[in-house]
Design an enzyme around this catalytic site. Structure first.
Site, PDB file in Angstrom:
ATOM      1  N   LEU A   1      77.831   2.889 -32.865  1.00  0.00           N
ATOM      2  CA  LEU A   1      76.239   3.001 -34.326  1.00  0.00           C
ATOM      3  C   LEU A   1      75.192   3.410 -34.107  1.00  0.00           C
ATOM      4  CD1 LEU A   1      77.476   0.199 -36.203  1.00  0.00           C
ATOM      5  CD2 LEU A   1      78.560   2.243 -36.134  1.00  0.00           C
TER       6      LEU A   1
ATOM      7  N   GLY B   1      71.582   6.456 -38.217  1.00  0.00           N
ATOM      8  CA  GLY B   1      72.397   7.761 -39.240  1.00  0.00           C
ATOM      9  C   GLY B   1      73.606   7.030 -40.008  1.00  0.00           C
ATOM     10  N   HIS B   2      73.952   5.564 -38.549  1.00  0.00           N
ATOM     11  CA  HIS B   2      74.926   4.608 -39.564  1.00  0.00           C
ATOM     12  C   HIS B   2      74.034   3.393 -40.276  1.00  0.00           C
ATOM     13  CE1 HIS B   2      77.135   6.064 -35.630  1.00  0.00           C
ATOM     14  NE2 HIS B   2      78.349   6.731 -36.856  1.00  0.00           N
TER      15      HIS B   2
ATOM     16  N   GLN C   1      91.644  12.905 -35.243  1.00  0.00           N
ATOM     17  CA  GLN C   1      90.830  14.094 -35.993  1.00  0.00           C
ATOM     18  C   GLN C   1      90.152  14.893 -35.230  1.00  0.00           C
ATOM     19  OE1 GLN C   1      88.633  11.284 -37.993  1.00  0.00           O
ATOM     20  NE2 GLN C   1      86.827  12.163 -37.092  1.00  0.00           N
TER      21      GLN C   1
ATOM     22  N   GLY D   1      77.402  10.920 -44.709  1.00  0.00           N
ATOM     23  CA  GLY D   1      76.508  11.490 -44.335  1.00  0.00           C
ATOM     24  C   GLY D   1      76.701  12.999 -44.379  1.00  0.00           C
TER      25      GLY D   1
ATOM     26  N   LYS E   1      75.572  15.214 -42.536  1.00  0.00           N
ATOM     27  CA  LYS E   1      75.064  15.833 -40.859  1.00  0.00           C
ATOM     28  C   LYS E   1      76.250  16.468 -40.806  1.00  0.00           C
ATOM     29  CE  LYS E   1      75.232  15.226 -36.010  1.00  0.00           C
ATOM     30  NZ  LYS E   1      76.478  14.980 -35.768  1.00  0.00           N
TER      31      LYS E   1
ATOM     32  N   SER F   1      73.860  11.310 -33.420  1.00  0.00           N
ATOM     33  CA  SER F   1      74.792  11.975 -33.335  1.00  0.00           C
ATOM     34  C   SER F   1      75.325  10.613 -32.069  1.00  0.00           C
ATOM     35  CB  SER F   1      75.225  12.850 -32.533  1.00  0.00           C
ATOM     36  OG  SER F   1      76.576  12.896 -32.364  1.00  0.00           O
ATOM     37  N   SER F   2      76.924  10.002 -32.493  1.00  0.00           N
ATOM     38  CA  SER F   2      76.887   9.215 -31.207  1.00  0.00           C
ATOM     39  C   SER F   2      77.200  10.382 -30.191  1.00  0.00           C
ATOM     40  CB  SER F   2      78.446   8.504 -31.341  1.00  0.00           C
ATOM     41  OG  SER F   2      78.644   8.014 -32.927  1.00  0.00           O
TER      42      SER F   2
HETATM   43  P1  AMP Z   1      80.640   8.978 -37.082  1.00  0.00           P
HETATM   44  O1  AMP Z   1      81.025   7.449 -36.721  1.00  0.00           O
HETATM   45  O2  AMP Z   1      80.208  10.069 -36.557  1.00  0.00           O
HETATM   46  O3  AMP Z   1      82.090   9.542 -37.937  1.00  0.00           O
HETATM   47  O4  AMP Z   1      79.851   8.529 -38.249  1.00  0.00           O
HETATM   48  C1  AMP Z   1      80.315   8.807 -39.190  1.00  0.00           C
HETATM   49  C2  AMP Z   1      79.524   7.927 -41.174  1.00  0.00           C
HETATM   50  O5  AMP Z   1      78.019   8.418 -40.677  1.00  0.00           O
HETATM   51  C3  AMP Z   1      79.952   9.793 -41.187  1.00  0.00           C
HETATM   52  O6  AMP Z   1      79.743   9.862 -43.079  1.00  0.00           O
HETATM   53  C4  AMP Z   1      78.650  10.441 -40.322  1.00  0.00           C
HETATM   54  O7  AMP Z   1      78.169  11.813 -42.124  1.00  0.00           O
HETATM   55  C5  AMP Z   1      77.434   9.672 -41.483  1.00  0.00           C
HETATM   56  N1  AMP Z   1      76.461  10.633 -40.220  1.00  0.00           N
HETATM   57  C6  AMP Z   1      76.477  10.907 -38.660  1.00  0.00           C
HETATM   58  N2  AMP Z   1      75.567  11.640 -38.103  1.00  0.00           N
HETATM   59  C7  AMP Z   1      74.648  10.138 -39.154  1.00  0.00           C
HETATM   60  C8  AMP Z   1      73.234  10.764 -38.929  1.00  0.00           C
HETATM   61  N3  AMP Z   1      72.161  11.357 -38.273  1.00  0.00           N
HETATM   62  N4  AMP Z   1      72.680  10.773 -40.344  1.00  0.00           N
HETATM   63  C9  AMP Z   1      73.364   9.869 -41.151  1.00  0.00           C
HETATM   64  N5  AMP Z   1      74.628   9.926 -41.080  1.00  0.00           N
HETATM   65  C10 AMP Z   1      75.624  10.413 -40.090  1.00  0.00           C
END
Ligand code: AMP
Length: 282
Positions: A33, A36-37, A61, A147, A149, A185-186
């Protein structure tokens, strides 16, 4: 914060709330996390009475097993962050819980999943569609937060909700960035300090291309310039496309669409990054 690991536990916890008219917000994540999360979770808390976050690195995925194996996992730190921000419930399933058997279901999002991420990551959106449908079915939230993103993912999920007549409101929120402009980003955890600097080429190119477009320059010549910029810095560009923000259809001018965005993906070292910028809002 309740930590629940099974579908049954989540369903029984939430069924009590549903009878009491409590609104449930849901933020699905793959963990590792970052702000963004946390921003999605803060908004979920603002718009709902009870917030569920899931952490599940969804194998279906990933079209590339190395990417899956190297996906950052920081569960202890994630749990501290989620407790601090006072999330009500963390759904933390094992792979077996979500996929007791290998799923046979494949999802096709006609016209939405054959470009950009879908073109370079075959099967990615099928995996996203199936897991999001499963998670929504388990949590059954009133609102789910995603997001921008992952702009194409938002379009795919909106289509999924519409086509399956699911009763959930999708809320898409703007990308959170570092002060430098780099989209959080992670996967950034896998970048060296030098690579993090090099990665700024994504947002710098998006910003430059947007201002050139708005100044009336021709899209194809802008894109050529961007491609040259990437190749001169030895960064492998996968795509840099102007698209209709709702349909993800590639376009060649900003007059062609009411709302449009530029989307890009590139490898910095062996880390694949994506980003996008809105050119014209809805
Ligand atoms: P993930 O853990 O990468 O699958 O992301 C989980 C959620 O967080 C998804 O809806 C992503 O689009 C969102 N997310 C990831 N990076 C960002 C960011 N920098 N800003 C806003 N939301 C984000």
């Amino acid at each position: 914060m309740k930590i629940l690991r099974t579908k049954e536990a989540v369903k029984s916890e939430l069924s009590i709330l549903k009878n009491s008219q409590t609104s449930i917000g849901f933020v699905p994540t793959m963990g590792a996390l970052h702000e963004g999360h946390l921003d999605l979770i803060k908004k979920a808390k603002l718009y709902s009475d009870y917030v569920v976050v899931s952490i599940f690195v969804n194998p279906t995925q990933f079209n590339n097993t190395e990417d899956f194996d190297k996906y950052p996992q920081t569960l202890d730190k994630d749990m501290v962050l989620l407790k601090e921000i006072e999330v009500d419930c963390l759904f933390l399933p094992e792979i077996q819980e979500i996929y007791p058997r290998t799923p046979r279901l494949k999802m096709v999002f006609e016209g939405l999943d054959n470009t950009l991420e879908g073109e370079f990551r075959p099967g990615h959106f099928s995996g996203v569609g199936v897991v999001v449908a499963k998670l929504l079915n388990i949590v059954n939230p009133h609102k789910a937060f995603f997001g921008q993103k992952d702009l194409q993912q938002v379009a795919v999920i909106r289509q999924l909700i519409y086509d399956l007549s699911l009763d959930v409101e999708i809320i898409a929120l703007p990308t959170v960035r570092e002060a430098s402009g780099l989209a959080l980003s992670s996967r950034n955890m896998r970048l060296s300090i030098q690579e993090k600097k090099e990665a700024l080429i994504l947002i710098e190119s998006l910003t430059f291309a947007k201002s050139e477009l708005l100044a009336g320059k021709d899209w194809l010549s802008i894109r050529n310039q961007i491609e040259d910029r990437f190749s001169s810095q030895n960064i492998r560009l996968e795509y840099f496309e102007l698209v209709n923000s709702a349909t993800m259809e590639k376009i060649n001018s900003i007059e062609a669409s009411a709302s449009c965005s530029i989307c890009t993906a590139a490898y910095v070292g062996d880390v694949r990054l994506i980003d996008n910028i809105t050119v014209i809002e809805d």
